[in-house]
Design a protein around this motif. Sequence first.
Motif, PDB file in Angstrom:
ATOM      1  N   LEU A 157       0.848  -1.154   0.015  1.00  0.00           N
ATOM      2  CA  LEU A 157      -0.097   0.012   0.022  1.00  0.00           C
ATOM      3  C   LEU A 157       0.941   1.261   0.042  1.00  0.00           C
ATOM      4  CD1 LEU A 157      -3.094  -0.817   2.434  1.00  0.00           C
ATOM      5  CD2 LEU A 157      -2.966  -1.043  -0.103  1.00  0.00           C
ATOM      6  N   LEU A 158       2.074   1.147   0.499  1.00  0.00           N
ATOM      7  CA  LEU A 158       2.916   2.234   0.764  1.00  0.00           C
ATOM      8  C   LEU A 158       3.472   2.514  -0.648  1.00  0.00           C
ATOM      9  CD1 LEU A 158       3.814   4.637   2.753  1.00  0.00           C
ATOM     10  CD2 LEU A 158       5.725   3.121   3.355  1.00  0.00           C
ATOM     11  N   ALA A 159       3.703   1.655  -1.296  1.00  0.00           N
ATOM     12  CA  ALA A 159       4.367   1.690  -2.794  1.00  0.00           C
ATOM     13  C   ALA A 159       3.508   2.225  -3.605  1.00  0.00           C
ATOM     14  CB  ALA A 159       4.938   0.356  -3.278  1.00  0.00           C
ATOM     15  N   GLU A 160       2.157   1.851  -3.414  1.00  0.00           N
ATOM     16  CA  GLU A 160       1.276   2.577  -4.419  1.00  0.00           C
ATOM     17  C   GLU A 160       0.995   3.848  -4.070  1.00  0.00           C
ATOM     18  OE1 GLU A 160      -2.414   0.133  -3.649  1.00  0.00           O
ATOM     19  OE2 GLU A 160      -1.409  -1.618  -4.684  1.00  0.00           O
ATOM     20  N   ARG A 161       1.095   4.255  -2.633  1.00  0.00           N
ATOM     21  CA  ARG A 161       0.754   5.804  -2.547  1.00  0.00           C
ATOM     22  C   ARG A 161       2.207   6.494  -2.913  1.00  0.00           C
ATOM     23  NH1 ARG A 161       0.183  10.162  -2.646  1.00  0.00           N
ATOM     24  NH2 ARG A 161      -0.222  11.574  -0.997  1.00  0.00           N
ATOM     25  N   ILE A 162       3.330   5.813  -2.844  1.00  0.00           N
ATOM     26  CA  ILE A 162       4.331   6.501  -3.623  1.00  0.00           C
ATOM     27  C   ILE A 162       3.952   6.952  -5.214  1.00  0.00           C
ATOM     28  CG2 ILE A 162       6.878   6.576  -4.228  1.00  0.00           C
ATOM     29  CD1 ILE A 162       6.948   4.927  -1.584  1.00  0.00           C
ATOM     30  N   GLU A 163       3.489   5.996  -5.618  1.00  0.00           N
ATOM     31  CA  GLU A 163       3.213   6.014  -7.274  1.00  0.00           C
ATOM     32  C   GLU A 163       2.406   7.314  -7.598  1.00  0.00           C
ATOM     33  OE1 GLU A 163       4.561   1.586  -8.580  1.00  0.00           O
ATOM     34  OE2 GLU A 163       2.252   2.121  -8.196  1.00  0.00           O
ATOM     35  N   GLU A 164       1.602   7.404  -6.251  1.00  0.00           N
ATOM     36  CA  GLU A 164       0.418   8.432  -6.547  1.00  0.00           C
ATOM     37  C   GLU A 164       0.734   9.950  -5.975  1.00  0.00           C
ATOM     38  OE1 GLU A 164      -2.674   6.804  -4.300  1.00  0.00           O
ATOM     39  OE2 GLU A 164      -3.140   5.321  -5.608  1.00  0.00           O
ATOM     40  N   ILE A 165       2.098  10.260  -5.702  1.00  0.00           N
ATOM     41  CA  ILE A 165       2.582  11.428  -5.432  1.00  0.00           C
ATOM     42  C   ILE A 165       2.538  12.432  -6.463  1.00  0.00           C
ATOM     43  CG2 ILE A 165       3.809  10.633  -3.390  1.00  0.00           C
ATOM     44  CD1 ILE A 165       6.568  11.200  -5.062  1.00  0.00           C
ATOM     45  N   ASP A 166       2.419  13.771  -5.866  1.00  0.00           N
ATOM     46  CA  ASP A 166       2.685  14.813  -7.022  1.00  0.00           C
ATOM     47  C   ASP A 166       4.035  14.939  -7.318  1.00  0.00           C
ATOM     48  OD1 ASP A 166       2.790  17.212  -8.576  1.00  0.00           O
ATOM     49  OD2 ASP A 166       2.394  18.508  -6.781  1.00  0.00           O
ATOM     50  N   PHE A 167       4.482  14.342  -8.450  1.00  0.00           N
ATOM     51  CA  PHE A 167       5.855  14.335  -8.898  1.00  0.00           C
ATOM     52  C   PHE A 167       6.626  15.669  -9.241  1.00  0.00           C
ATOM     53  CE2 PHE A 167       9.473  12.318 -11.133  1.00  0.00           C
ATOM     54  CZ  PHE A 167       9.720  11.268 -10.053  1.00  0.00           C
ATOM     55  N   GLY A 168       5.710  16.896  -9.361  1.00  0.00           N
ATOM     56  CA  GLY A 168       6.207  18.024  -9.731  1.00  0.00           C
ATOM     57  C   GLY A 168       7.345  18.544  -8.587  1.00  0.00           C
ATOM     58  N   GLN A 169       7.070  18.127  -7.349  1.00  0.00           N
ATOM     59  CA  GLN A 169       7.888  18.551  -6.200  1.00  0.00           C
ATOM     60  C   GLN A 169       9.246  17.650  -6.280  1.00  0.00           C
ATOM     61  OE1 GLN A 169       6.118  18.266  -2.202  1.00  0.00           O
ATOM     62  NE2 GLN A 169       4.222  18.809  -3.341  1.00  0.00           N
ATOM     63  N   VAL A 170       9.308  16.618  -6.695  1.00  0.00           N
ATOM     64  CA  VAL A 170      10.422  15.699  -6.913  1.00  0.00           C
ATOM     65  C   VAL A 170      11.192  16.383  -7.980  1.00  0.00           C
ATOM     66  CG1 VAL A 170      11.293  13.263  -7.370  1.00  0.00           C
ATOM     67  CG2 VAL A 170       9.415  13.574  -6.195  1.00  0.00           C
ATOM     68  N   GLU A 171      10.575  16.752  -9.093  1.00  0.00           N
ATOM     69  CA  GLU A 171      11.237  17.178 -10.375  1.00  0.00           C
ATOM     70  C   GLU A 171      11.943  18.628  -9.974  1.00  0.00           C
ATOM     71  OE1 GLU A 171       8.382  17.440 -13.224  1.00  0.00           O
ATOM     72  OE2 GLU A 171       8.727  15.219 -14.103  1.00  0.00           O
ATOM     73  N   ALA A 172      11.160  19.400  -9.221  1.00  0.00           N
ATOM     74  CA  ALA A 172      11.890  20.695  -8.732  1.00  0.00           C
ATOM     75  C   ALA A 172      13.147  20.818  -8.086  1.00  0.00           C
ATOM     76  CB  ALA A 172      10.768  21.550  -7.992  1.00  0.00           C
ATOM     77  N   LEU A 173      13.068  19.663  -6.944  1.00  0.00           N
ATOM     78  CA  LEU A 173      14.292  19.552  -6.189  1.00  0.00           C
ATOM     79  C   LEU A 173      15.437  18.734  -7.201  1.00  0.00           C
ATOM     80  CD1 LEU A 173      12.781  18.308  -2.697  1.00  0.00           C
ATOM     81  CD2 LEU A 173      14.037  20.174  -3.155  1.00  0.00           C
ATOM     82  N   ARG A 174      15.153  17.958  -7.985  1.00  0.00           N
ATOM     83  CA  ARG A 174      16.038  17.457  -8.876  1.00  0.00           C
ATOM     84  C   ARG A 174      16.755  18.489  -9.755  1.00  0.00           C
ATOM     85  NH1 ARG A 174      13.487  11.659 -10.994  1.00  0.00           N
ATOM     86  NH2 ARG A 174      13.808  10.482  -9.098  1.00  0.00           N
ATOM     87  N   ALA A 175      15.828  19.295 -10.093  1.00  0.00           N
ATOM     88  CA  ALA A 175      16.349  20.382 -11.128  1.00  0.00           C
ATOM     89  C   ALA A 175      17.230  21.426 -10.413  1.00  0.00           C
ATOM     90  CB  ALA A 175      15.252  21.287 -11.612  1.00  0.00           C
ATOM     91  N   SER A 176      17.049  21.501  -8.969  1.00  0.00           N
ATOM     92  CA  SER A 176      17.976  22.359  -8.185  1.00  0.00           C
ATOM     93  C   SER A 176      19.240  21.815  -7.652  1.00  0.00           C
ATOM     94  CB  SER A 176      17.395  22.858  -7.054  1.00  0.00           C
ATOM     95  OG  SER A 176      17.025  21.860  -6.165  1.00  0.00           O
ATOM     96  N   GLY A 177      19.340  20.212  -8.194  1.00  0.00           N
ATOM     97  CA  GLY A 177      20.485  19.676  -7.948  1.00  0.00           C
ATOM     98  C   GLY A 177      20.689  18.893  -6.632  1.00  0.00           C
ATOM     99  N   ALA A 178      19.418  19.018  -6.143  1.00  0.00           N
ATOM    100  CA  ALA A 178      19.422  18.263  -4.696  1.00  0.00           C
ATOM    101  C   ALA A 178      19.775  16.560  -4.927  1.00  0.00           C
ATOM    102  CB  ALA A 178      17.949  18.217  -4.291  1.00  0.00           C
ATOM    103  N   PRO A 179      20.317  15.943  -4.145  1.00  0.00           N
ATOM    104  CA  PRO A 179      20.637  14.637  -3.925  1.00  0.00           C
ATOM    105  C   PRO A 179      19.674  13.567  -3.915  1.00  0.00           C
ATOM    106  CG  PRO A 179      21.617  15.576  -1.908  1.00  0.00           C
ATOM    107  CD  PRO A 179      21.129  16.561  -2.998  1.00  0.00           C
TER     108      PRO A 179
END
Length: 264
Positions: A157-179
């Motif tokens: 159930l937790l894996a399914e919740r991770i797949e439903e997250i707003d991926f925009g926040q992840v992409e924003a941090l990745r674009a800023s160079g966050a590890p």
Amino acid sequence: MTAQPDHWRKPHMIKTPLLRYGIYIAALVYFVLTIATLPIDWQRAAEGLERAGRIFNGAFPPNFERSGLLISGFLESLKIAILASTGGMLLSVPLAFMAASNISPKPIYYLGRGTIIIARSFHPVIVAIIFVKAVGFGPLAGALTLIIYSIGFVAKLLAERIEEIDFGQVEALRASGAPFLSTMFYAIFPQIMPRMIGLGMYQLDSNLRASAVVGIVGAGGIGSTLANAFGRYDYDFALAITMVIVGAILILEAASGVIRKQLI
């Protein structure tokens, strides 16, 4: 001009009437054949009603005289449930990240999903029998069994919740160079934390219930006490044990609701 229907009707999942009713008839025939071909001894089943009546008559009123034995068995089950829930959650979180298709590369994803499928494939009683044979009778076998049981439920159930997250926040941090770790803690965890808390609270009372089941095969806890009571035909004591289990589940359910409101 075509007359419009006066009310809306939900369309059928199977639009073809012939196919739809054919499936209904096939399911009905299968059900009838299953009942007809199962080796059920109806005479023994009828006699079982009389035996069940004797059991219920012997169970009332419940007997709490051996409260020390009851409390010790319940406390052991509670310890097993807490240990299994904690261990299961600690193992489920990294496994859920492995099994999330939007986070993990394909080889890691398949490994995580395969592990979850294996953990979900076996009933806790079967796993308990294996661990009883491996580590012996007692609470250790019960705790290991319920850790596997927790992983199969929580990680999925937790894996399914991770797949439903707003991926925009992840992409924003990745674009800023966050590890990766910073991205995980600041973009993913805040979105899945409510689900993690809810799953953890649910799994605690689920493990408490399951500990009574796996204890019957020797995995410790109040289940062993309950099995011994039935083995001695102490139905009144068995009813007392059952009442304590139900009461504990109700208390945990109420407490989990309060805690979720405070933390989420």
